[in-house]
Scaffold this motif. Structure first.
Motif, PDB file in Angstrom:
ATOM      1  N   LEU A 139     -87.412  25.415   0.010  1.00  0.00           N
ATOM      2  CA  LEU A 139     -88.387  24.606  -0.770  1.00  0.00           C
ATOM      3  C   LEU A 139     -88.988  23.529   0.326  1.00  0.00           C
ATOM      4  N   ALA A 140     -88.390  22.878   1.289  1.00  0.00           N
ATOM      5  CA  ALA A 140     -88.787  22.170   2.283  1.00  0.00           C
ATOM      6  C   ALA A 140     -89.883  23.015   2.865  1.00  0.00           C
ATOM      7  N   THR A 141     -89.632  24.105   3.427  1.00  0.00           N
ATOM      8  CA  THR A 141     -90.801  24.934   4.375  1.00  0.00           C
ATOM      9  C   THR A 141     -91.826  25.152   3.341  1.00  0.00           C
ATOM     10  N   ASP A 142     -91.686  25.648   2.234  1.00  0.00           N
ATOM     11  CA  ASP A 142     -92.870  25.699   1.160  1.00  0.00           C
ATOM     12  C   ASP A 142     -93.530  24.794   1.108  1.00  0.00           C
ATOM     13  N   LYS A 143     -93.040  23.537   0.904  1.00  0.00           N
ATOM     14  CA  LYS A 143     -93.704  22.234   0.418  1.00  0.00           C
ATOM     15  C   LYS A 143     -94.550  22.192   1.860  1.00  0.00           C
ATOM     16  N   GLN A 144     -94.178  22.341   2.725  1.00  0.00           N
ATOM     17  CA  GLN A 144     -95.125  22.084   4.440  1.00  0.00           C
ATOM     18  C   GLN A 144     -95.917  23.029   4.177  1.00  0.00           C
ATOM     19  N   LEU A 145     -95.799  24.419   4.140  1.00  0.00           N
ATOM     20  CA  LEU A 145     -96.809  25.315   4.073  1.00  0.00           C
ATOM     21  C   LEU A 145     -97.811  25.064   3.117  1.00  0.00           C
ATOM     22  N   ILE A 146     -97.504  24.626   1.670  1.00  0.00           N
ATOM     23  CA  ILE A 146     -98.542  24.388   0.682  1.00  0.00           C
ATOM     24  C   ILE A 146     -99.239  23.024   1.042  1.00  0.00           C
ATOM     25  N   GLU A 147     -98.701  21.977   1.737  1.00  0.00           N
ATOM     26  CA  GLU A 147     -99.378  20.777   2.020  1.00  0.00           C
ATOM     27  C   GLU A 147    -100.200  21.156   3.370  1.00  0.00           C
ATOM     28  N   ASP A 148    -100.060  22.028   3.933  1.00  0.00           N
ATOM     29  CA  ASP A 148    -100.906  22.412   5.084  1.00  0.00           C
ATOM     30  C   ASP A 148    -102.301  23.133   4.509  1.00  0.00           C
ATOM     31  N   TYR A 149    -101.837  24.113   3.611  1.00  0.00           N
ATOM     32  CA  TYR A 149    -103.032  24.633   2.861  1.00  0.00           C
ATOM     33  C   TYR A 149    -103.813  23.942   2.089  1.00  0.00           C
ATOM     34  N   LEU A 150    -103.376  22.701   1.332  1.00  0.00           N
ATOM     35  CA  LEU A 150    -104.004  21.747   0.653  1.00  0.00           C
ATOM     36  C   LEU A 150    -104.924  21.180   1.528  1.00  0.00           C
ATOM     37  N   LYS A 151    -104.453  20.717   2.714  1.00  0.00           N
ATOM     38  CA  LYS A 151    -105.197  20.024   3.587  1.00  0.00           C
ATOM     39  C   LYS A 151    -106.340  20.637   4.090  1.00  0.00           C
ATOM     40  N   GLU A 152    -105.848  21.887   4.681  1.00  0.00           N
ATOM     41  CA  GLU A 152    -107.092  23.027   5.182  1.00  0.00           C
ATOM     42  C   GLU A 152    -108.246  22.907   4.475  1.00  0.00           C
ATOM     43  N   LYS A 153    -107.839  23.285   2.822  1.00  0.00           N
ATOM     44  CA  LYS A 153    -108.650  23.566   2.228  1.00  0.00           C
ATOM     45  C   LYS A 153    -109.397  22.312   1.474  1.00  0.00           C
ATOM     46  N   ASN A 154    -108.869  20.922   1.742  1.00  0.00           N
ATOM     47  CA  ASN A 154    -109.530  19.759   1.356  1.00  0.00           C
ATOM     48  C   ASN A 154    -109.370  19.575  -0.247  1.00  0.00           C
ATOM     49  N   ILE A 155    -108.250  20.284  -0.617  1.00  0.00           N
ATOM     50  CA  ILE A 155    -107.687  20.194  -2.214  1.00  0.00           C
ATOM     51  C   ILE A 155    -106.797  18.935  -2.406  1.00  0.00           C
ATOM     52  N   GLN A 156    -107.206  18.140  -3.212  1.00  0.00           N
ATOM     53  CA  GLN A 156    -106.136  16.923  -3.735  1.00  0.00           C
ATOM     54  C   GLN A 156    -105.313  17.385  -4.867  1.00  0.00           C
ATOM     55  N   ALA A 157    -104.235  17.592  -4.691  1.00  0.00           N
ATOM     56  CA  ALA A 157    -103.459  18.147  -5.860  1.00  0.00           C
ATOM     57  C   ALA A 157    -102.297  17.091  -6.126  1.00  0.00           C
ATOM     58  N   SER A 158    -101.659  17.124  -7.592  1.00  0.00           N
ATOM     59  CA  SER A 158    -100.694  16.394  -7.777  1.00  0.00           C
ATOM     60  C   SER A 158     -99.452  17.193  -7.913  1.00  0.00           C
ATOM     61  N   LYS A 159     -98.162  16.353  -7.558  1.00  0.00           N
ATOM     62  CA  LYS A 159     -97.109  17.288  -7.262  1.00  0.00           C
ATOM     63  C   LYS A 159     -95.845  16.697  -8.248  1.00  0.00           C
ATOM     64  N   THR A 160     -95.073  17.597  -8.484  1.00  0.00           N
ATOM     65  CA  THR A 160     -93.875  17.291  -9.558  1.00  0.00           C
ATOM     66  C   THR A 160     -92.710  17.133  -8.774  1.00  0.00           C
ATOM     67  N   GLU A 161     -91.735  16.584  -9.291  1.00  0.00           N
ATOM     68  CA  GLU A 161     -90.449  16.458  -8.466  1.00  0.00           C
ATOM     69  C   GLU A 161     -89.803  17.387  -8.040  1.00  0.00           C
ATOM     70  N   SER A 162     -89.773  18.930  -8.959  1.00  0.00           N
ATOM     71  CA  SER A 162     -89.408  20.101  -8.437  1.00  0.00           C
ATOM     72  C   SER A 162     -90.229  20.761  -7.217  1.00  0.00           C
ATOM     73  N   GLY A 163     -91.318  20.329  -6.982  1.00  0.00           N
ATOM     74  CA  GLY A 163     -92.078  20.923  -5.939  1.00  0.00           C
ATOM     75  C   GLY A 163     -93.169  21.680  -6.273  1.00  0.00           C
ATOM     76  N   LEU A 164     -93.513  21.628  -7.532  1.00  0.00           N
ATOM     77  CA  LEU A 164     -94.862  22.382  -8.079  1.00  0.00           C
ATOM     78  C   LEU A 164     -96.079  21.227  -7.865  1.00  0.00           C
ATOM     79  N   TYR A 165     -96.971  22.004  -7.360  1.00  0.00           N
ATOM     80  CA  TYR A 165     -98.346  21.355  -6.934  1.00  0.00           C
ATOM     81  C   TYR A 165     -99.300  21.862  -7.843  1.00  0.00           C
ATOM     82  N   TYR A 166    -100.188  20.925  -8.376  1.00  0.00           N
ATOM     83  CA  TYR A 166    -101.224  21.480  -9.427  1.00  0.00           C
ATOM     84  C   TYR A 166    -102.579  20.488  -9.371  1.00  0.00           C
ATOM     85  N   VAL A 167    -103.611  21.197  -9.818  1.00  0.00           N
ATOM     86  CA  VAL A 167    -104.798  20.760 -10.135  1.00  0.00           C
ATOM     87  C   VAL A 167    -105.398  21.155 -11.290  1.00  0.00           C
ATOM     88  N   ILE A 168    -105.896  20.217 -12.207  1.00  0.00           N
ATOM     89  CA  ILE A 168    -106.587  20.278 -13.460  1.00  0.00           C
ATOM     90  C   ILE A 168    -108.019  20.347 -13.193  1.00  0.00           C
TER      91      ILE A 168
END
Length: 286
Positions: A139-168
């Protein structure tokens, strides 16, 4: 040592505790072909074999003689033809009957029913603990990969405690989804590299090479009906859909620990794959 049908075996170590009727012989087993390629290993599967011992059991082959003669502490090696190891009617398809097969047997314990239950309960607890530890690291590895992806794509996402990132991406005006509701979901699923692996939308499937004619003929290109919160979909979906309402369009960035985890889902979804989903809630039924 030689069995009655000519299988020669060697004691690497010889034990001294013989089983009594009703005892279980717990053992590890490794089987290799003549190229030293392992195709059976209880170590790899983390699941030892066992025999319920009875001195009246028939010894129809040399391998029966070996297994029914095992003692606590025994470690045995042997090389024999596949036909003698497996029997004429049980030879694996990838072996020839006269092909050499190498076998290693190591007895873990000779114990009663309670001992077997204690052993396998402890084994299961250790496996669960290891899986939980691996999931935390993944999960720690995945979170970092997702955050890197979001930063690269300039996406502002919310995050839940479990590690789900989402954008409405679009707000609907219908009822909110609650546990037990039926949500009807149009979706498209992507790997982190942008490869689409599944969608409920026919045109998108055709455009991306994932169209299935049989699915189309059965009406499968339509919003997916999901009983939310009941474990019928991956955890990332159960949690993510619970954040939405009818008419919402959203994007989920799901760590592998909330998707298919270490097992993957075959084909395109490899073990520990992060998944991205575009979802649209077309209807909600209470």
């Amino acid at each position: 040592m030689t069995t009655s049908d000519g299988i020669e075996y060697t004691f690497v170590k010889e034990g001294d505790t013989k089983p009594n009727n009703g005892d279980y012989i717990l053992y590890h087993l490794i089987v290799k072909n003549d190229k030293d390629s392992t195709f059976i290993s209880t170590y790899d599967s983390n699941m030892p074999g066992y025999i319920l011992y009875n001195d009246s059991l028939p010894k129809e082959s040399g391998m029966d003689e070996i297994f029914l003669g095992l003692k606590k502490g025994d470690s045995i090696t042997l090389v024999a033809k596949a036909e003698k190891i497996f029997g004429e009617n049980n030879i694996p398809m990838f072996l020839k009957k006269d092909q050499d097969v190498k076998v290693q047997i190591g007895v873990i314990d000779v114990t009663d029913q309670a001992g077997v239950e204690t052993y396998f309960n402890a084994l299961q607890e250790a496996q669960i603990k290891k899986m939980e530890e691996n999931a935390v690291k993944q999960l720690a590895t995945d979170k970092q990969l997702i955050e890197d992806y979001l930063k690269e794509k300039n996406i502002q996402a919310s995050k839940t405690e479990s590690g789900l990132y989402y954008v409405i991406e679009k707000q609907g005006e219908g009822p909110e989804i609650e546990t037990g509701n039926l949500a009807f979901v149009h979706y498209a699923g992507y790997l982190l590299d942008g490869t689409i692996f599944d969608t409920s939308m026919k045109e998108l499937a055709q455009a991306n090479g994932v169209y299935n004619e049989q699915r189309d003929s059965m009406g499968g290109y339509a919003p997916l009906e999901v009983a939310v919160g009941e474990g019928r979909v991956i955890p990332g979906w159960d949690e993510g859909l619970g954040l939405l309402k009818k008419g919402d369009k959203a994007k989920f960035f799901i760590p592998s620990t909330l998707a298919y985890g270490e097992r993957g889902a075959g084909g395109m979804i490899k073990p520990n794959s992060i998944l991205i989903f575009d979802v649209e809630i077309t209807d909600v039924q209470k």
